[in-house]
Write an enzyme that holds these catalytic residues in place. Structure first.
Site, PDB file in Angstrom:
ATOM      1  CG  ASP A 153      -0.030   0.110   2.223  1.00  0.00           C
ATOM      2  OD1 ASP A 153      -0.049   1.304   3.661  1.00  0.00           O
ATOM      3  OD2 ASP A 153       0.208  -1.007   3.158  1.00  0.00           O
ATOM      4  CD  GLU A 202      -4.660   4.159  10.581  1.00  0.00           C
ATOM      5  OE1 GLU A 202      -4.082   4.273  11.088  1.00  0.00           O
ATOM      6  OE2 GLU A 202      -3.995   3.864   9.212  1.00  0.00           O
ATOM      7  CG  ASP A 237      -6.976   3.923   7.273  1.00  0.00           C
ATOM      8  OD1 ASP A 237      -6.728   3.651   7.860  1.00  0.00           O
ATOM      9  OD2 ASP A 237      -5.542   4.074   6.265  1.00  0.00           O
TER      10      ASP A 237
END
Length: 282
Positions: free
Chosen positions: A81, A172, A170
């Site tokens: 990534d 987090e 994503d």
């Protein structure tokens, strides 16, 4: 509130009485709240809006195991990534090293697009990889549906061509402030649901959820409701994935290191290359 002026050895002295004095005593004796640790930018620069990347909080909050990275498996497929921090990527070199899939950061919040997105996204495709895009969520700046729309408008779409992976949320640690973006667990679950529902309604495909078990436990209350519909991309820098967040009995992808060869963030798809293409096709 009363104050009175007294003199002591020729100097004026202000005496505070009542509740004000008690308040000052309490403030002077109370410890300061600990600051939320801010993970470093990989270049060593201060973190500013737009600079976040997949896994930015993993080392700072979860650390990395001293155990060696997992050995390659025929049943798993290597991936990477990338974000703007990698700049223009040598995709041919990565292909030659065995990498077969890639995700590129497309967007963050509703205020940032990756200036290297085209080179990274198209370059991995041209090298023969299955590729997709991810969105770095900032739930404190805009709603989930709005951020899904922004992601879709800037490279986060999906098509059943066998080479385009579903978009990734994503979600987090917040590198700019409070780890949970100032939200309660229930408010965070609502925000995530709004993003995932909007992405599914507009693409017909369930988005992948990228997260770490420790963050998920802290910031969603270890909510178990997304597992049946949304594939899991787990972040853990160790030789095993460890405990998964509630609701998932298996993972689809695993970010296992931030210090891999060439591009730092390396990942495994939990299946063969043929299974990877099946997953891309939907």
């Amino acid at each position: 509130m009363r104050t009175s002026i007294h003199r002591l050895r020729g100097r004026p002295r202000l005496c505070l009485t009542g509740a004000l004095a008690v308040l000052l005593l309490f403030l002077s004796s109370s410890p300061a709240a600990p600051a939320t640790p801010v993970p470093p930018d990989p270049t060593g620069s201060p973190i500013t809006r737009g600079n976040a990347y997949m896994g930015i909080g993993v080392l700072a909050h979860d650390g990395a195991s001293d155990a060696p990275p997992p050995a390659p498996r025929a049943t798993q497929t290597e991936g990477v990534d990338v974000s703007s921090h990698q700049g223009e990527v040598d995709w041919r070199s990565l292909w030659d090293s065995g990498v077969r899939w890639a995700y590129t950061k497309a967007t963050e919040g509703t205020y940032y697009t990756n200036p290297y997105f085209t080179q990274q996204y198209d370059g991995s495709f041209d090298a023969g990889m299955v590729r997709g895009a991810y969105h770095f969520a900032t739930p404190d700046t805009a709603g989930g549906a709005a951020q899904a729309d922004y992601f879709l408008a800037h490279g986060g779409g999906w098509s059943a061509d066998g080479k385009t992976l579903p978009g990734v949320l994503d979600i987090e640690w917040n590198p700019y402030g409070d780890a949970c973006y100032g939200k309660s667990a229930s408010a965070m679950v609502t925000w995530i649901r709004d993003f995932l529902d909007r992405y599914k309604s507009r693409t017909g495909r369930a988005a992948v959820v990228y997260t770490a078990t420790s963050w998920w436990s802290e910031c969603t209350g270890n909510y178990a409701g997304f597992g049946p519909a949304n594939p899991l991309w787990i972040a853990r820098y160790a030789s095993t994935v460890g405990t998964l967040p509630a609701g998932w009995s298996s993972y689809t992808m695993w970010q296992y290191t931030s210090s891999g060869p060439s591009v730092g963030d390396h990942d495994r798809f939990n299946g063969s290359q043929d299974k990877l293409r099946e997953f891309a096709t939907g």
